[in-house]
Motif scaffolding. Sequence first.
Motif, PDB file in Angstrom:
ATOM      1  N   TYR A 289      41.191  35.461  40.870  1.00 31.77           N
ATOM      2  CA  TYR A 289      42.126  34.814  39.951  1.00 31.77           C
ATOM      3  C   TYR A 289      42.320  35.669  38.708  1.00 31.77           C
ATOM      4  CZ  TYR A 289      40.893  30.660  42.655  1.00 31.77           C
ATOM      5  OH  TYR A 289      40.667  29.765  43.658  1.00 31.77           O
TER       6      TYR A 289
ATOM      7  N   THR B 273      44.485  29.857  35.099  1.00 29.71           N
ATOM      8  CA  THR B 273      44.172  30.803  36.168  1.00 29.71           C
ATOM      9  C   THR B 273      45.300  30.746  37.192  1.00 29.71           C
ATOM     10  OG1 THR B 273      42.884  29.090  37.267  1.00 29.71           O
ATOM     11  CG2 THR B 273      41.662  30.677  35.930  1.00 29.71           C
TER      12      THR B 273
ATOM     13  N   PRO C 140      42.908  27.666  41.769  1.00 26.12           N
ATOM     14  CA  PRO C 140      43.435  28.078  40.452  1.00 26.12           C
ATOM     15  C   PRO C 140      44.403  27.029  39.902  1.00 26.12           C
ATOM     16  CG  PRO C 140      44.501  29.308  42.208  1.00 26.12           C
ATOM     17  CD  PRO C 140      43.405  28.519  42.849  1.00 26.12           C
TER      18      PRO C 140
END
Lengths: 135, 149
Positions: free
Chosen positions: A45, A53, A67
């Motif tokens: 990420y 993220t 994420p």
Amino acid sequence: MKTLTKKLGFIVAGVAVVVLGVGAGSAAGAAINPTSTAPIPVVEYKTNDSGETYGSAVGVVDPENEPDLIQAVATNGREGYVRKTDLVEPAPASPEEASQLRATLGRAIPVYSSDGKSVVGEFVIQPGQGSVAKG
Amino acid sequence: MHRKVNLRKRKSLLVAFLAAVLFSAGAVPAFAGTAYSSWGSYAGHQHRAEIRTYSTYGNPSAVGGPTTHTDPAGWVGVLARGYASNGSLIVQTGYSYNNVSLTPGALWSNVATITGNGAYYASGTIRYWINGAYVNQGTTFTPNQNIPG
């Protein structure tokens, strides 16, 4: 006459072998995954200026670890990211409420660039098509 | 002479029939792979989820259900996802919740549809009601499958 009968016999036997072979191949597919060719990508990420993220969710088993912005393809073909909170609807308050949600329609959500602000397209979530399956 | 012609006709029919059988055998979708979630056990209830894919169709199917107890309607929700080879999400369903009780071993299924062709990964998530709230659990991912063009 006899020769023709013999020829017919050979044709039947030949086709039977091919048919059996195809059947066995289909059955074996469950065990050997013949179409599996590429390894699952490594999860990495990045973080944008807003502290979110972003990256691919492939390989992430626990939904909590996905994420904030998940890599996705918009309906216009452009690559971008969908917000995790847009992608998965909040849990219903009760099983009774959940039962009423079975026939929800599909819905569209924005696809952003990695900054999480610029919209590059939309992603359509398909409606659920639930049914009882064999174990 | 007449008999020979009949035999030739029969031969043609037989070959056509066997060709049809061969074609249909090839069209049967092969069950290509299954990936499982870890088993969840909460307050004595266990659930499991799987994602199932078929080598000739882009229809990953997420299934989930109880393994030890009967779940009343609305207790189990499942969703399915498909990803392209580069890791991009290309399809996701909404959650679908069971509208009937699920006895141990019974599974609730939700199918995603991928249009086009090419390789994809699939995964699923199960959401189940336990202790007054829903708990989410994801499956592992299927190795990538190929939808023929």
